[in-house]
Design an enzyme around this catalytic site. Structure first.
Site, PDB file in Angstrom:
ATOM      1  N   ARG A  14       0.814  -1.212   0.000  1.00 53.12           N
ATOM      2  CA  ARG A  14       0.000   0.000   0.000  1.00 53.12           C
ATOM      3  C   ARG A  14       0.859   1.278   0.000  1.00 53.12           C
ATOM      4  NH1 ARG A  14      -3.969  -0.231   4.832  1.00 53.12           N
ATOM      5  NH2 ARG A  14      -2.204  -1.307   5.792  1.00 53.12           N
TER       6      ARG A  14
ATOM      7  N   GLY B  86     -27.029   0.994  14.721  1.00 52.99           N
ATOM      8  CA  GLY B  86     -26.232  -0.093  15.285  1.00 52.99           C
ATOM      9  C   GLY B  86     -24.950   0.347  15.952  1.00 52.99           C
TER      10      GLY B  86
ATOM     11  N   GLU C 280     -25.300  -3.256  -4.714  1.00 45.25           N
ATOM     12  CA  GLU C 280     -24.047  -3.221  -5.466  1.00 45.25           C
ATOM     13  C   GLU C 280     -23.609  -4.580  -6.004  1.00 45.25           C
ATOM     14  OE1 GLU C 280     -22.067  -1.417  -2.076  1.00 45.25           O
ATOM     15  OE2 GLU C 280     -20.591  -3.013  -2.155  1.00 45.25           O
TER      16      GLU C 280
ATOM     17  N   HIS D  46     -22.963  11.412   8.001  1.00 47.50           N
ATOM     18  CA  HIS D  46     -21.640  11.677   7.422  1.00 47.50           C
ATOM     19  C   HIS D  46     -21.153  13.079   7.752  1.00 47.50           C
ATOM     20  CE1 HIS D  46     -23.447   8.435   5.074  1.00 47.50           C
ATOM     21  NE2 HIS D  46     -22.243   7.942   5.113  1.00 47.50           N
TER      22      HIS D  46
HETATM   23  N1  GLN Z   1     -25.084  -1.747  11.769  1.00 39.70           N
HETATM   24  C1  GLN Z   1     -24.049  -1.125  10.999  1.00 39.70           C
HETATM   25  C2  GLN Z   1     -23.557   0.136  11.713  1.00 39.70           C
HETATM   26  O1  GLN Z   1     -24.321   0.769  12.324  1.00 39.70           O
HETATM   27  C3  GLN Z   1     -24.517  -0.759   9.616  1.00 39.70           C
HETATM   28  C4  GLN Z   1     -23.389  -0.250   8.785  1.00 39.70           C
HETATM   29  C5  GLN Z   1     -23.759   0.092   7.378  1.00 39.70           C
HETATM   30  O2  GLN Z   1     -24.885   0.412   7.084  1.00 39.70           O
HETATM   31  N2  GLN Z   1     -22.858   0.050   6.470  1.00 39.70           N
HETATM   32  O3  GLN Z   1     -22.405   0.509  11.626  1.00 39.70           O
END
Ligand code: GLN
Ligand code: ZN
Length: 763
Positions: free
Chosen positions: A15, A436, A609, A698
């Site tokens: 990398r 989560g 995806e 985000h």
């Molecule tokens: N349960 C995961 C989290 O909360 C879901 C992650 C995701 O959607 N990529 O991080």
């Protein structure tokens, strides 16, 4: 016969490019040093390929950040907000990074261009932003100097060097555009013509023109655009190798053969192609490049069977035959030799980028001599894999074989389930929850790292993780959420965590693949039958539930996401592998239920995806993908609530499949698009409970109560309030606690406000 390569991983066996990039971004090295290290990367790559026997070396496959962005820079298509950055030091490298990531060591921050997935791979490209003003007078902006310089660099390694360029139709197709993008083609072609002119002047012969959109079913207008492009461009002395990958192109052969190319590359591994028919339809002077080594997996090729397939073509085509990997090796890790922890048997099944180049050389020698002895010896492990004791655990095969229709469905319909769940859970209107994960603090990462290094024993580690869980539960109770989570402190990655607990899955030390920019992933390798060694989440979930009277939602990763983010065995179908993973998840679901868990979330962010490139193949994929998800959840009795979560993608196109998942609650990313996803529900009602994300995780910004009340009011137009949930749009692991707490508190207030309003209305 020539062997060539379509592209090599640019990130480096260790990398190196990642570290070069990050050092430059942090201001630890200057531009001269940055360029020097990049040049070294290219040199290393060419050397590896040349030593492995590749005759035509690719150039232009290297990129600081992304090869689509390279094309944008080559064409000089810089969106205005980047070129007007008031910055005395407005140098081109920093402009490149501002486009890619919104910031660079010099200049002001600026909203980055969008990034999206490169076909059905896990690589992300920077989406070109086109407009009439951006493409006007393009010929004067084109600058192929960098490409030509790199061409000359590569000449030190081979006298045969072939630039790689993304073709105009794919470039246009992958762009965003306010106008009708095809209307910009004439201007865009002037830019491509200028590139061709500059390459001609530099004395270049072969040019690999990548047009991967040929794998799609292009409509009439795009097909016409394709004809228009290649009838307009004057190639001069260039010889054009039209290249497509990730899908078959049989359906476009009559279009392709009518245009002035000099050769065609065919990906023979992605989908079934009728290669002999294609060859018979091509002009007799064209080169035919057969992509016969899978560029996207890590398995050693069964060269004997490839030899048998290719020999008749070699006899027919002779010098006109070229051999190559199916696609750029960008999507495979670099060098198997580094893997010291894998045992010899396992290693003997694998081939990474460098080894794939060597496979081509072996194959060429065998074909020329019409002698397959060497490749027979080489192929023994590849064939041995299929019969290895490590793979065929008959128990799993039998379980999958015995599945019947009823195993893929829950017994009761949604209405009956909803009533049964409400009787147990007694949730308020607009229940609040999260997705989560909670902030992954430095402390948590330290705990996991120390445990991995053996500096903490199992007992110490368990205590420290439990302390994190306790903290997360306390905070959620303070915030006033209705459905709690344990916070996922024990997980670094949602696929790796489960992969490590499953039999049939292996992990490497260095098999990194570029995801975007400096970000790489190290996908698990699914090599054998999948089963659980033991319960995977029970201890954490049960502990979390023991701390609170509110329901704790257990977190599992779904079978399709585990499949999509792994390298997958190729001796059985992906659908079969998905069902095996689903059974392991289903076992976990059963254990959770037996220990009293009322709510289980099975995340499937990657379901979109994994779709094939061609739309005509979507329904078959979606059918087995949704079945696998349903299999993982089907054991849940009516009173157990199953959630699923999706993000990262456009889901409107696959709404019907999402409905087929039949989760009791779907939480989904919608906040950034201002709930645009919900428009799809105008046409098709979403029948179960839905939690459209009410804020964007985000961003570090704390969303206001009124913003979220407004979004919920919007959502209520599409989904009756009795079926609406209130939650952020994804997991919170990248955020900090202070901002998370404020955001969630506002979210809970927003839900309460609407509940109050409703009460007032009724009263
Ligand atoms: N349960 C995961 C989290 O909360 C879901 C992650 C995701 O959607 N990529 O991080
Ligand atoms: Zn998510």
């Amino acid at each position: 016969m020539q062997i060539h390569n379509l592209g090599f991983p640019r990130i480096g066996a260790k990398r190196e490019l990642k570290f070069t990039l990050e050092k430059y971004w942090r201001g630890e090295i200057n531009q001269d040093e940055f360029y020097k290290q990049c040049q070294q990367r290219r040199a290393d790559n060419w050397k590896i390929q040349q030593q492995a026997g590749i005759e035509w070396l690719p150039v232009g496959d290297f990129a600081h950040y992304d090869h689509v962005l390279n094309t944008t820079l080559l064409l000089g298509i810089i969106p205005e907000r980047f070129s007007h950055n008031h910055d005395s030091d407005n140098n081109s490298l920093d402009v490149e990074f501002r486009i890619a990531r919104g910031q660079a060591p010099s200049g002001c921050e600026c909203a980055a261009s969008d990034m999206t997935k490169w076909f059905n791979t896990n690589y992300h490209y920077i989406v070109p932003e086109l407009s009439t003003s951006a493409v006007i007078d393009l010929a004067s902006k084109v600058n192929a100097k960098t490409l030509i310089e790199q061409f000359n660099e590569a000449k030190q390694f081979s006298d045969k060097v072939k630039p790689v360029l993304l073709g105009p139709i794919s470039y246009l197709y992958l762009s965003t555009c306010e106008e009708d993008s095809i209307s910009l083609l004439p201007e865009l072609l002037k830019g491509y013509q200028e590139i061709f002119n500059q390459l001609n002047q530099a004395g270049i012969t072969w040019l690999q023109l990548d047009e991967p959109v040929l794998g799609l079913e292009l409509d009439q207008r795009w097909q016409q655009a394709f004809t228009q492009a290649y009838k307009t461009l004057e190639k001069g002395q260039l010889k054009l190798l039209l290249t497509s990958y990730f899908a078959s192109i049989d359906h476009h052969i009559s279009l392709i053969q009518s245009l002035p190319f000099d050769g065609l590359h065919i990906d023979t591994v992605a989908e079934n192609s009728n290669v002999s028919k294609i060859i018979s339809e091509l002009p007799s002077h064209w080169i035919v490049s057969l992509g016969i080594i899978n560029g996207r997996n890590i398995w050693k090729t069964d060269l004997v069977s490839v030899y048998q397939k290719v020999l008749p073509f070699y006899r027919e085509l002779g010098e006109r035959l070229w051999l190559a990997p199916s696609c750029s090796l960008l999507h495979s890790p670099v060098d198997l030799v580094q893997e010291e922890k894998l045992d010899d048997e396992f290693k003997s099944w694998l081939a990474f980028a460098k080894q794939k180049c060597q496979e081509l050389t072996l194959l060429k020698a065998a074909l020329i001599n019409e002698n397959s002895d060497d490749i027979t010896v080489y192929s023994i492990p590849a064939l041995g894999r299929a019969t290895s004791k490590r793979i065929n655990n008959t128990e799993v095969l039998e379980r999958v074989g015995q599945l019947t229709k009823k195993d893929f469905h829950r017994k009761e319909g949604f209405a009956q389930r909803k009533a049964a769940q409400q009787a147990v859970l007694n949730l308020p209107l607009l229940p609040t929850t999260t997705i989560g994960s909670f902030p992954q603090t430095g402390d948590i990462r330290q705990v996991r790292a120390k445990w991995r290094r053996g500096e903490l024993n199992q007992e110490e580690y368990t205590q420290l993780i439990k302390a994190e869980i306790k903290g997360a539960i306390e905070r959620q109770e303070e915030i006033g959420l209705d459905v709690l989570v344990h916070g996922e402190a024990e997980r670094n990655d949602m696929v790796e965590y489960f992969g490590e607990l499953l039999d049939g899955v292996a992990f490497t030390q260095f098999a990194w693949v570029q995801s975007y920019g400096s970000r790489c992933v190290k996908p698990p390798i699914i090599f054998g039958d999948i089963s659980r060694k033991q319960a995977m989440t029970l201890e954490w979930i049960n502990y979390a539930q023991s701390l609170t009277n509110k329901p704790v939602k257990a977190m599992l990763t779904g079978p399709i996401t585990i499949l999509s983010w792994s390298f997958v065995r190729d001796d059985i179908s992906r659908a079969q592998v998905a069902n095996q993973i689903a059974l392991a998840i289903s076992d976990e679901v059963e254990d959770l239920i037996a220990s009293g868990t009322q709510i289980i979330q099975i995340d499937e962010p990657a379901i979109r995806e994994g779709m094939p490139v061609k739309q005509s193949l979507w329904s078959e994929y979606l059918s087995w993908a949704t079945s696998a998800f349903c299999l993982s959840a089907a054991k849940a009795p009516a009173s157990t609530q199953i959630h699923t979560h999706m993000c990262y993608s456009e889901f409107n196109e696959i709404l019907a499949a999402i409905i087929d998942l039949d989760a009791d609650v779907l939480t989904v990313e919608t906040s950034r698009s201002n709930m645009a996803l919900l428009d799809a529900f105008e046409e098709q009602d979403y029948p179960n409970d839905l939690g459209p994300g009410v804020y964007d995780i985000h961003s570090p910004n704390v969303p206001s109560v009124s913003e979220m009340v407004n979004l919920l009011a919007k959502a209520e137009k599409y989904i009756p309030i009795e079926r609406l949930w209130v939650n952020p749009d994804c997991g919170l692991k990248t955020r900090t606690w202070p901002e998370t707490k404020l955001a969630l508190e506002n979210m809970v207030i927003a839900a309460k406000e609407i509940r109050e309003q409703l009460k007032a209305k009724v009263a």
